[in-house]
Design an enzyme around this catalytic site. Structure first.
Site: not given
Lengths: 205, 162
Positions: B28-30
């Site tokens: 879910s990190c960008v």
């Protein structure tokens, strides 16, 4: 208990015992399900930097099966099972007669549903034991499952717990079925706001 | 093989050609990259959450949040030799929803991260030249600062360049 780094040694020991009791029950459920003897590794309750968690599985890019459930009740949290690739293949072959899976990326609907059921059984057994200990009902959500990179799953599960702190409290345990070397890692992450309730219920405020 | 510098969750790093910045296991990190095409200097911020508002400024790690990480990344890269704001462009990768929603659980941090990162880039005036965001799969990247290309890997798929 906003700051998990202030947990005392006694509190961490008590949380480790929570892991012990929960995973003991989960191990017997798995043993019944597989009709095998299952040994349990000594659980650990640790406060970890979130970026170090994937190393437990062999690094953030490691291929692993992940089954995720929410813990619902007065004490809420997250329950994550991470199953190494070889163990997930062995489990599927044991549970589904005639299963010839080689690549978990290509699981059939039956195979996926079987693994979700494994997650359901383990989480249910773990939380049942914990509910009895804490004298408060704890239920699990429906399981959600994927096969992907360990780091990707962990960041998705812990991200919003790390707004303030770089550390998360994690109760970790693994099962080993000695003959086949089956390994399953169980991670219980209490929501920060539930931690003080859990500590109170188990009598180590 | 050039030096490969890994960038973990909530970290921010700047390097230059011939080095490579790498991030493994993005969910879910960008990942936000800025790259100066002339001086071949690049940086990565590994954003975990969309918004730092309401959180005690004394206690936060600005590299974790979209709204604070992008200004922090620009601050880190702007003083490198040869870097000019007008030469910088951005690419973003990540923001997936790893665990498919069930009836009692839905997690949209990945989507919120991607939206927040785009907003922050726009605010700073950095052109977004490539992106691979959303979906349900994990990603790994290697950012080659010589070519400026980001090699994207997804399990079961051929790697491709962004």
């Amino acid at each position: 208990m906003d700051d998990i780094t202030s947990l005392t040694k006694i509190q961490l020991d008590a949380l480790r015992e929570v892991g012990n009791i929960g995973s003991g029950n989960a191990a017997s459920a798995l043993a019944q399900f597989l009709n095998r003897k299952i040994d349990m590794a000594v659980p650990s309750a640790a406060i970890l930097e979130f970026k170090d968690i994937p190393d437990i599985l062999g690094g953030p890019g490691t291929r692993v099966m992940g089954i995720f459930l929410k813990v619902l009740g007065e004490i809420s949290g997250r329950f994550l099972l991470l199953i190494p690739e070889d163990t997930s293949i062995k489990l599927l072959k044991t549970l589904i007669p005639g299963c010839e899976i080689e690549d978990p990326l290509k699981m059939s609907e039956l195979e996926s549903s079987c693994m979700r059921e494994v997650g359901n059984i383990l989480a249910g057994a773990f939380l049942n034991a914990l509910s009895a200990l804490a004298q408060t009902p704890m239920l699990n959500s429906l399981p959600s499952m994927t096969f992907d990179m360990a780091g990707a799953m962990i960041d998705s599960v812990v991200a919003d717990m790390t707004a303030v702190s770089d550390k998360v409290l994690m109760i970790e345990t693994s099962f080993i079925e000695s003959e086949e070397d089956l390994r399953i890692h169980i991670f219980l992450l209490p929501e920060p706001k539930s931690l003080s309730i859990l500590l109170q219920k188990i009598g180590v405020v | 093989m050039s030096v490969v510098i890994p960038v973990g969750m909530g970290e921010l790093k700047v390097a230059r050609s011939p080095e490579t910045l790498a991030v493994y296991g993005i969910g879910s990190c960008v990942i936000v990259s800025l790259y100066d095409t002339k001086s071949k200097v690049g940086g990565i911020a590994h954003v975990m959450l969309p918004d730092s508002s309401g959180i005690d400024k004394e206690r936060i790690n600005p590299n974790k949040f979209a709204d604070t990480a992008i200004p922090a990344l620009y601050d880190a890269i702007k003083n490198e030799d040869g870097v000019f704001k007008a030469n910088l462009h951005a690419k973003i990768v990540g923001g997936s929803e790893m665990f498919p929603p069930t009836e009692d659980y839905e997690n949209n941090i990945g989507r919120d991260n991607a939206i927040a990162v785009k907003k922050a880039l726009k605010k700073m005036g950095f052109p977004l030249v490539a992106e691979d965001v959303g979906g349900k799969r994990g990603r790994s990247i290697e950012f080659d600062l010589d070519s400026g290309l980001i090699r994207l890997s997804i399990l079961g798929e051929e790697p491709r360049d962004l």
